[in-house]
Every structure is written in structure tokens, then in C-alpha cells.
Design a protein around this motif. Structure first.
Motif, mmCIF file in Angstrom:
data_model
loop_
_atom_site.group_PDB
_atom_site.id
_atom_site.type_symbol
_atom_site.label_atom_id
_atom_site.label_comp_id
_atom_site.label_asym_id
_atom_site.label_seq_id
_atom_site.Cartn_x
_atom_site.Cartn_y
_atom_site.Cartn_z
ATOM 1 N N GLY A 58 -29.891 14.156 35.713
ATOM 2 C CA GLY A 58 -30.119 14.973 36.450
ATOM 3 C C GLY A 58 -29.370 17.137 36.099
ATOM 4 O O GLY A 58 -29.851 17.849 37.318
ATOM 5 N N MET A 59 -28.752 17.280 35.364
ATOM 6 C CA MET A 59 -28.043 17.985 35.217
ATOM 7 C C MET A 59 -28.704 18.650 33.472
ATOM 8 O O MET A 59 -29.167 19.736 33.514
ATOM 9 C CB MET A 59 -26.237 17.997 35.272
ATOM 10 C CG MET A 59 -25.945 18.112 36.624
ATOM 11 S SD MET A 59 -26.012 19.366 37.486
ATOM 12 C CE MET A 59 -24.888 20.490 36.873
ATOM 13 N N GLU A 60 -28.068 17.665 32.527
ATOM 14 C CA GLU A 60 -28.235 18.131 31.225
ATOM 15 C C GLU A 60 -29.158 16.935 31.212
ATOM 16 O O GLU A 60 -28.954 16.724 29.695
ATOM 17 C CB GLU A 60 -26.906 18.670 30.005
ATOM 18 C CG GLU A 60 -26.887 19.873 31.222
ATOM 19 C CD GLU A 60 -25.442 19.827 30.301
ATOM 20 O OE1 GLU A 60 -24.719 20.717 30.658
ATOM 21 O OE2 GLU A 60 -24.994 18.888 29.063
ATOM 22 N N ALA A 61 -30.347 16.441 31.104
ATOM 23 C CA ALA A 61 -31.209 14.959 30.562
ATOM 24 C C ALA A 61 -31.863 15.565 29.051
ATOM 25 O O ALA A 61 -31.775 17.085 29.150
ATOM 26 C CB ALA A 61 -32.501 14.506 31.511
ATOM 27 N N PRO A 62 -32.146 14.908 28.489
ATOM 28 C CA PRO A 62 -32.672 15.174 27.117
ATOM 29 C C PRO A 62 -34.334 15.802 27.663
ATOM 30 O O PRO A 62 -34.269 16.579 26.373
ATOM 31 C CB PRO A 62 -32.848 13.710 26.810
ATOM 32 C CG PRO A 62 -31.428 13.240 26.775
ATOM 33 C CD PRO A 62 -31.881 13.067 28.713
ATOM 34 N N SER A 63 -34.316 15.597 28.223
ATOM 35 C CA SER A 63 -35.683 15.677 28.640
ATOM 36 C C SER A 63 -35.829 16.888 29.960
ATOM 37 O O SER A 63 -36.122 15.292 30.683
ATOM 38 C CB SER A 63 -37.441 15.151 27.860
ATOM 39 O OG SER A 63 -38.477 15.894 27.757
ATOM 40 N N SER A 64 -36.892 17.583 30.604
ATOM 41 C CA SER A 64 -36.976 17.377 31.930
ATOM 42 C C SER A 64 -37.792 17.240 32.200
ATOM 43 O O SER A 64 -38.825 17.291 33.029
ATOM 44 C CB SER A 64 -36.661 19.164 31.950
ATOM 45 O OG SER A 64 -37.525 20.109 31.194
ATOM 46 N N SER A 65 -39.109 17.149 31.139
ATOM 47 C CA SER A 65 -40.337 16.295 31.186
ATOM 48 C C SER A 65 -40.461 14.617 31.943
ATOM 49 O O SER A 65 -41.175 14.431 32.324
ATOM 50 C CB SER A 65 -41.649 16.322 30.302
ATOM 51 O OG SER A 65 -40.853 15.794 29.328
ATOM 52 N N ILE A 66 -39.681 14.295 31.257
ATOM 53 C CA ILE A 66 -39.540 12.670 31.829
ATOM 54 C C ILE A 66 -39.131 12.406 33.482
ATOM 55 O O ILE A 66 -38.609 12.855 33.834
ATOM 56 C CB ILE A 66 -38.034 12.147 31.342
ATOM 57 C CG1 ILE A 66 -39.079 12.231 29.322
ATOM 58 C CG2 ILE A 66 -37.959 10.794 31.153
ATOM 59 C CD1 ILE A 66 -37.404 11.868 28.238
ATOM 60 N N LYS A 67 -39.669 11.682 33.940
ATOM 61 C CA LYS A 67 -39.595 11.574 35.310
ATOM 62 C C LYS A 67 -39.088 10.015 35.759
ATOM 63 O O LYS A 67 -38.813 8.951 34.875
ATOM 64 C CB LYS A 67 -40.719 11.146 36.079
ATOM 65 C CG LYS A 67 -41.469 12.765 36.208
ATOM 66 C CD LYS A 67 -42.523 12.926 37.311
ATOM 67 C CE LYS A 67 -43.637 14.225 37.222
ATOM 68 N NZ LYS A 67 -44.398 14.939 37.762
ATOM 69 N N ARG A 68 -37.918 9.154 36.455
ATOM 70 C CA ARG A 68 -37.357 8.492 37.162
ATOM 71 C C ARG A 68 -38.661 8.048 38.488
ATOM 72 O O ARG A 68 -38.858 8.387 39.111
ATOM 73 C CB ARG A 68 -36.475 8.968 37.295
ATOM 74 C CG ARG A 68 -36.310 9.284 38.620
ATOM 75 C CD ARG A 68 -34.210 10.318 38.588
ATOM 76 N NE ARG A 68 -34.255 10.796 39.900
ATOM 77 C CZ ARG A 68 -33.029 11.703 39.852
ATOM 78 N NH1 ARG A 68 -33.280 12.547 38.571
ATOM 79 N NH2 ARG A 68 -33.089 12.408 41.251
#
Length: 548
Positions: free
Chosen positions: A471-481
Motif C-alpha cells: 500500500g506504500m512501496e509494494a513491489p509492483s503497483s500493477s498487482i491487485k488485491r
């Protein structure tokens, strides 16, 4: 000049298309895929404001302010930012795959308290087991553990041919234990129940009568030898029919001071040895052997210790105890409780119990009383049913450590995701304030230990070196939860209607459980937990070593 000012306001607050998204992102983070109302175009607004200004003059600015404020996001929701830390490399406890459990009770319709008679036709003896809603509700879990037991369990006899008297249901009896006579489970009814269990995939725990042959010797203390003949014949019949009972539980609330009746721990332990021998004998040629559980009562340390010392090792496979949580509540080391409304306490108890190596948590009840997962008359699911179903589908059996030192009004529990990669969380907001949650992964491994040793640093320093923020520095901003937001209808927290991501949860016309569809949110955005709501979250890119 006023026209210039007006256009500046319009430019700033009602930017078109991409700029609108940028503005809204400042209030609701991009990627949450929330629904927004369309913002009027710039030219439309100009025409509206020109006409209003000619008619109203200076009043335009007041109306303009109210108009702007009415759009979503302008009335800022008070919120609290919090970070929760999840240890991805440390197993706190484990549960069973079928951790969620619900009880079918014996109480007849005549059971009344406080001028209420809430059980209706929900007894094991007269429940409408052919109702399609009931079968759908059980089947939705794939393998829901159903415990058959309750207060009248130790007044039940089994309708074997050698019983010696007619097999009749419970009737009110002033001087009877718990105010009722003995009741009888007929073999016909047992056959019908097992048809339901086999059709729905239920896992069955059956509570046996532990008072058969005993009598009240003084002030609720029951003595005498346990007559196991009726139970033995019933177990033998069950085996002959191929009914897959997963576990036999001995007695109900007879431990310690008991409820209405109690049995000495040493006597109880000797009876368990005898029952274990019967089970070993009768299941000798079976491919699988059921568990023996006991004592299904309130925890009394001295009594439980004596029970286990007397029975010795290899006899009892699981210790069961009961708790009351604002209502009748059993743990399989089982628990019951709660009411029929939108309720956050039930999930909180599921979370807390799982951290103590509780293998199964039985809700009292599936149907009946003031706390059934299903409505007693209609079998329509109450709100807690959907909470239990989501837990069963999303929360794996490996329990992870969560550090939530932000607020006592926010409860957070983390497990390995069930049958998929990643971690599942349940977040429970007990406050009227919105929480915005960042999930931080922390690990303690050799690298941390080396860092601590070589740099003479603290463990917390080492953990900081190995932390990253979901939610701040996730490895990939394209991955969705996946997110599942549970709220009460119309904000009424006494409502018996639950919403999932804003959609009412209700049965289909043919009684099928609705699809529990998540919203998909970018993993680099915070988790929004609305006031007095519950959120299940599945984070697929949370690489937890404990879940490998």
C-alpha cells in the motif's frame, strides 16, 4: 472580474476527464475502483453559473460552495492512518481446514426464557432437513463441520430395537433435568440426517449422552456407572450404515461445577477409557477411525487436569470447552455465541481463538435460538453466516503474527491465504472513525541476526532493513488485491441485512447463496476500513515464508 474568479474556481475543482481523476485521487486513492458520479463539463457549469449569477447576484457564491461541497470526496471523511505489521516467516498457530463449525441443538420449541421461545422447529428431532435453503447454506462451505449437541444431549437416548420403551421426543417435565423428560433419536431420523450430511458434504461431530445410567446423588452431582450399552449399539449401527462420523464427543457441560449436572473428573476419565476401547473395537475393520473428544464443558483447571491424568495418553484426541460470549457460546480446543444481527464480535472471537491453536470453533447454533447463523423460520442467512463463509473460503489454517499497536478499536488477524498464494487479512473496525491501513511485512531471519550482530544494532533496526509496505512501496503497483467490505444495510448496525462491497447479500429465487464477489484494488494503495465495518483482504504478492 467575477467571471475570472468563477472560472478559476471551476478550473480548480471541476477539472475535466483525466484532471478529474487526479483530483479525486487526492481523496480516494487511484486503483480502488470506486464508483464516482459524473462531474458536469466545464461549459455546462459555466452556463449554469452565468444564469444563476444574473438572477441571484452575490448569493451565487454561497450556492456555489454548497454545490461543490455536495460532490463525493469534498466532505472529507474523518479517518485515522494506521500501519499493521505482519510477520511472514513466523507461524503463531494452526487451525483445521474446517475451522468454521456450527451446532444443531436438541432444544424443542417449548424451550422458553425471558418470555421468549426462540427455538421453534430447529431441534435435531424436528428440523425441516428437506428445506432447500438449509442444504444450500451448508453446501456453500463445501465441508462445514456440524456438531450435534447441546444442553439436552445428556438426556438423549437412541432408538435401538433393544431400547425397551417407545422412542418419543422431549416433553416438558417440571422435575426433569433442565425441565424436560428424556428424548429419543429414532434410527429413521438418524438416517434422514445423514442423507442431508452426505448430500452437503458436512463433517459430523456427534455428542454422546454421558449421564446414561447415572443418577443425582447430591446437589447436581451425578454418580453411578455410565451405561454404555445404548451408545455402543448406536455407534455400531452408524458404522453398519456407512455414516462417516468424524468425531464422537462425550458429554455436554458436565465438567467442574457443571450446568445442571456434573460428574467427578476421575469417574469421567475412567468412562473415556471404556468409550475409547469401544470405538477401537467397533472401528477395527474400518479404513478410518473417528476422534474421541471431551468433555465439552466449561474450563476448570483442576477438573481438566484430573480428567487427563486419569484417562492417560492416547485416549482423548481433542479437548473441547465452552465459552459464553454475550450469549451461549463451544471450542474444539469449540465456541458458540452472539445474536442474529450484523455483528463484529463473532469474527473477533474467531480471530482470537485461532491464535491459541484452536482447531475448530463451533457457533451455537446453525439454526435456532437468538444466535443462529440461519433464521429459525425461513432459513435465510443472518449476517454472521456470510462472515463465517468468507472466513472459511479465504483464511487458511496457518496463523501469522500481527502487530497492531495503533488502536484498540481496530482488530487485525492474518493467515496464509486459503488454497492460493499470499496472505489473507480480516480487519474489524469497532469505531465510528474510518481507518486507512498500510500493511507492513517484517521478517526476522539470518540476515537480520547478522545485521544486529555486526552493527551492534537492535532487532528493530534489523527488521526495518527488511520491511516493505503493502500500500506504500509494494513491489509492483500493477498487482491487485481482493477486498470484501462487509457493512450493515443503511448503516443500521441492528440490521439483519448485510452488504458486500455495497451490494445486498440475499438468496437467489431458488435459495442459492449469492456469489461473494470481491473488489480488486491496486496493492500499492491503503486499505480503507469504513466505520463499524469488516474487511477481508487477500494480498497475492505478500511473499510469506511461513506459507510456502
Amino acid at each position: 472580474m467575477s467571471t475570472v474568479k468563477k472560472m478559476m474556481v471551476t478550473e480548480k475543482l471541476f477539472c475535466a476527464d483525466a484532471d478529474t481523476a487526479l483530483y479525486l485521487d487526492a481523496v480516494v486513492p487511484r486503483g480502488t475502483e470506486r464508483q464516482y458520479r459524473a462531474v458536469p463539463s466545464r461549459s455546462t457549469l459555466k452556463d449554469i453559473f452565468d444564469r444563476m449569477e444574473k438572477k441571484l447576484g452575490m448569493s451565487l457564491w454561497i450556492l456555489l460552495f454548497l454545490f461543490i461541497w455536495s460532490f463525493p470526496g469534498n466532505a472529507a471523511q474523518p479517518h485515522t492512518d494506521r500501519t499493521i505489521k505482519v510477520r511472514g516467516d513466523f507461524i503463531v498457530a494452526t487451525t483445521n481446514d474446517n475451522y468454521i463449525c456450527a451446532t444443531l441443538d436438541w432444544w424443542p420449541a417449548e424451550k422458553c426464557n425471558y418470555n421468549q421461545c426462540p427455538w421453534g422447529d430447529s431441534s435435531v428431532l424436528n428440523l425441516d432437513i428437506n428445506h432447500p435453503f438449509l442444504a444450500s447454506a451448508i453446501k456453500a462451505f463445501t465441508r462445514l463441520r456440524i456438531r450435534i449437541g447441546g444442553t439436552l444431549q445428556d438426556r438423549v437416548v437412541y432408538g435401538m430395537p433393544n431400547l425397551g420403551y417407545p422412542c418419543l421426543p422431549f416433553v416438558k417435565m417440571v422435575d426433569g433435568l433442565f425441565g424436560f423428560s428424556k428424548g429419543c433419536l429414532s434410527l429413521k431420523r438418524w438416517n434422514e440426517l445423514n442423507t442431508l450430511f452426505q448430500q452437503t458434504g458436512a463433517v459430523v461431530t456427534f455428542g454422546l449422552n454421558a449421564l446414561r445410567g447415572r443418577h443425582n446423588i447430591r446437589h447436581g452431582v451425578w454418580g453411578g456407572a455410565w451405561n454404555l450399552t445404548n451408545a455402543r449399539d448406536f455407534i455400531g449401527y452408524t458404522i453398519s450404515k456407512g455414516f462417516p462420523v468424524d468425531s464422537w464427543e462425550f458429554g455436554n457441560e458436565l465438567s467442574g461445577q457443571g450446568v445442571g449436572a456434573c460428574v467427578d473428573a476421575e469417574v469421567y476419565g475412567q468412562d473415556l477409557i471404556g468409550l475409547k476401547a469401544v470405538i477401537d473395537e467397533l472401528y477395527h475393520n474400518s479404513t478410518s477411525k473417528p476422534l474421541l473428544l471431551a468433555p465439552g464443558g466449561f474450563f476448570d483447571k483442576q477438573w481438566y487436569t484430573q480428567l487427563l491424568q486419569t484417562s492417560g495418553p492416547g485416549v482423548v484426541d481433542g479437548i473441547t470447552h465452552h465459552i459464553y460470549n454475550l450469549g451461549r457460546g463451544a471450542y474444539l480446543d469449540m465456541a458458540y455465541g452472539w445474536d442474529n444481527n450484523y455483528d463484529r464480535k463473532y469474527l473477533d472471537q474467531l480471530g482470537m481463538a485461532s491464535k491459541f491453536n484452536t482447531k475448530t470453533y463451533c457457533r451455537q447454533s446453525l439454526v435456532g435460538g437468538n444466535y443462529g447463523l440461519l433464521d429459525t423460520e425461513t432459513f435465510i442467512p443472518n449476517p454472521d453466516y456470510y462472515s463465517a463463509l468468507l472466513w472459511h473460503r479465504l483464511m487458511g489454517k496457518v496463523v501469522l503474527s500481527v502487530d497492531n499497536n495503533g488502536s484498540s478499536f481496530l482488530r487485525a488477524y492474518a493467515h496464509c491465504a486459503k488454497e492460493k498464494a499470499g496472505v489473507s487479512l480480516v480487519l474489524i473496525n469497532l469505531n465510528n472513525t474510518e481507518f486507512r491501513i498500510t500493511v507492513q511485512k517484517v521478517m526476522k531471519n539470518k540476515m537480520n541476526e547478522d545485521y544486529e550482530t555486526k552493527n551492534n544494532g537492535s532487532l528493530s533496526d534489523g527488521l526495518k532493513k527488511k520491511a516493505y509496505l503493502i500500500g506504500m512501496e509494494a513491489p509492483s503497483s500493477s498487482i491487485k488485491r481482493e477486498e470484501y467490505h462487509l457493512t450493515a444495510k443503511d448503516g443500521n448496525h441492528r440490521s439483519r441485512t448485510m452488504l458486500l462491497n455495497g451490494r445486498t447479500l440475499e438468496l437467489s429465487e431458488d435459495g442459492q447463496i449469492p456469489d461473494l464477489v470481491p473488489s480488486y484494488v491496486y496493492s500499492n494503495s491503503p486499505i480503507i476500513v469504513a466505520p463499524l465495518s469488516i474487511v477481508f483482504v487477500v494480498i497475492p504478492n505478500f511473499d510469506a515464508e511461513a506459507c510456502s
